[in-house]
Design an enzyme around this catalytic site. Structure first.
Site, PDB file in Angstrom:
ATOM      1  N   GLU A   1     -43.080  -8.698  29.984  1.00 25.79           N
ATOM      2  CA  GLU A   1     -41.633  -8.931  29.930  1.00 25.79           C
ATOM      3  C   GLU A   1     -41.128  -9.789  31.095  1.00 25.79           C
ATOM      4  O   GLU A   1     -40.411  -9.306  31.983  1.00 25.79           O
ATOM      5  CB  GLU A   1     -40.881  -7.604  29.872  1.00 25.79           C
ATOM      6  CG  GLU A   1     -41.211  -6.792  28.639  1.00 25.79           C
ATOM      7  CD  GLU A   1     -40.339  -5.551  28.457  1.00 25.79           C
ATOM      8  OE1 GLU A   1     -40.389  -4.961  27.363  1.00 25.79           O
ATOM      9  OE2 GLU A   1     -39.602  -5.197  29.404  1.00 25.79           O
TER      10      GLU A   1
ATOM     11  N   GLU B   1     -44.473  -3.321  22.127  1.00 26.69           N
ATOM     12  CA  GLU B   1     -43.647  -2.176  22.486  1.00 26.69           C
ATOM     13  C   GLU B   1     -42.536  -2.015  21.464  1.00 26.69           C
ATOM     14  O   GLU B   1     -41.878  -2.986  21.108  1.00 26.69           O
ATOM     15  CB  GLU B   1     -42.995  -2.324  23.877  1.00 26.69           C
ATOM     16  CG  GLU B   1     -43.919  -2.137  25.049  1.00 26.69           C
ATOM     17  CD  GLU B   1     -43.167  -2.211  26.370  1.00 26.69           C
ATOM     18  OE1 GLU B   1     -41.950  -1.897  26.407  1.00 26.69           O
ATOM     19  OE2 GLU B   1     -43.800  -2.586  27.381  1.00 26.69           O
TER      20      GLU B   1
END
Length: 444
Positions: free
Chosen positions: A169, A354
């Site tokens: 991320e 995720e």
């Protein structure tokens, strides 16, 4: 569609896994782990709920074997984890911690012994304090040190990793942490953000190059995505939603897959970017073997003239929300998976790396009936089922998270796990969602 029906609708060979990260579960007071800028951040008043930190977390450093049993016993065939840079190099850039090497040796060998495919992340936000104190991601040197750290990981562990990514991320590492200040190092500077946004991508490119030198053939990127919708149909709201998409999403997609940054965000950073950044773009855009998408929610974009640089704020609408206050919007996952496959990386394998929700889980008579989480996961898996049927190259899905854990600035208040953790006793209790996966992935 039930969770079981969604899982059984996906083809043989589709990967199901669950995920964690080092700082959130390991406990960095164990095994000679060094300090990260998250430790520093946690010590600052008001930064983290209740002044909590990752010193103990889920004590995964001690409980790794039983935690891996939970992954395998649920029927998952992959486990996504992260290495801790401060655990492996606690004090200097060359001083290797033998306890850190031993811990990850045991962890990875434990995965392989349980027929779990190790999906590894090299950096899930726990930057060594020595680098953070010298400017962190604002400095090009940090990207170079990350390449050296990559070499260490690949030399010791690379041949046992089924798949690997440099940075989890990057938007959180760069924007959330340097402009909005919600994560370590907690800055609110456009100039710092511009430099971090590039140096994080440079670190990705340098790391990929090192992995290729070691011959690894399953190198990817994991990008978090948030779906922006203008709050209304006004031209200003539409334009600001496009800018949000550029900052949050296209900056990383465009640089990795097209070798350029989006012009609207470059205009925002005018005069603030590192010198001669253009020379790094070819390195950043080196070919990958797969891409991962982390997806949770949407944002409504509302123009705000008081905001000095980006001119908007993110607000929530009237959809059902998780305990984080995030709206439940599976349609956003479909949008990003389609856009990746159509516009950025046709035919490249895609994983949902995720997906999950924080929920107000309650322990009742020794059990946690998290039906809301089961419904959330089912709705998003239905999206995946539909897109796989359309021919999109989606090859896997990872639930966030295996364990309740340290949820960054929220401390231990938010529970994402499919396994409940009593933080005082470290007792693990599989929730109804864990049992639902077990019943679907390991039917009697």
């Amino acid at each position: 569609m039930t969770l079981a029906a969604a899982i059984r609708s996906l083809p043989d060979g589709f990967t199901f896994g669950t995920a964690t990260s080092s700082y959130q579960i390991e406990g960095n007071s164990f095994g000679g782990c060094g300090q990260s800028h998250w430790d520093d951040f946690c010590r600052q008043d008001g930064r983290v709920a209740n002044g909590e930190n990752g010193a103990v977390a889920c004590a995964h450093h001690h409980h790794w074997a039983s935690d891996l049993n939970l992954v395998a016993d649920a029927g998952f065939d992959a486990y996504r984890f992260s290495f801790s840079w401060p655990r492996l190099l606690p004090e200097t850039h060359q001083g290797i911690n033998p306890d850190g090497i031993d811990f990850y040796d045991r962890l990875i060998d434990g995965m392989l012994a349980r027929n779990l495919r190790p999906f590894a992340t090299l950096h899930h936000w726990d930057l060594p304090s020595r680098l953070a104190n010298n400017g962190g991601w604002q400095k090009r040197d940090t990207a170079n040190y990350f390449a050296d750290y990559t070499d260490l990981v690949m030399r010791h562990f690379g041949d046992r990793l089924a798949a690997v990514v440099p940075i989890n991320e990057p938007w959180c590492v760069a924007w959330l942490s340097h402009y909005w200040g919600h994560h370590a190092p907690g800055l609110t500077s456009l100039a710092a953000t511009a430099k971090a946004m590039h140096h994080v991508q440079l670190a990705h490119g340098l790391s990929v190059a090192v992995m290729r030198e070691h011959g690894h053939k399953q190198v990817g990127a994991v990008l978090n995505k948030e779906f922006p919708q203008p709050i209304d149909d006004s031209p200003s709201a539409v334009a600001k939603a496009e800018l949000f998409d550029g900052i949050y999403n296209r900056w990383f997609e465009d640089s990795i897959f097209k070798g350029r940054y989006p012009e609207d965000v470059l205009a925002l950073f005018d005069g603030q970017m590192p010198g001669n950044f253009e020379a790094d773009m070819e390195l950043i855009a080196a070919p990958l073997d797969w891409v991962g998408v982390n997806y949770y929610t949407r944002s409504l974009i509302k123009p705000d003239a008081r905001e000095p640089h980006i001119g908007f704020e993110c607000v929530r609408g009237d959809l059902p929300k998780t305990d984080m206050g995030w709206e439940i919007y599976p349609e956003g996952l479909a949008y990003f998976l389609k856009r990746l496959a159509a516009d950025y990386c046709p035919n490249l394998p895609i994983y949902v790396t995720e997906n999950g929700m924080a929920n107000k889980d309650m322990m009742v008579d020794g059990a946690v009936n998290d039906v809301e989480r089961i419904e959330f996961l089912t709705a998003h898996l239905e999206v995946v089922v539909g897109l796989v049927a359309e021919g999109l190259p989606i090859q896997g899905y990872f639930v966030w998270s295996l364990l309740d854990n340290f949820e960054w600035s929220y401390g231990y208040d938010k529970r994402f796990g499919i396994v409940h953790v009593d933080y005082e006793t470290q007792k693990r209790t599989p929730k109804a969602s864990w049992h639902a996966f077990q019943q679907s992935l390991k039917p009697e």
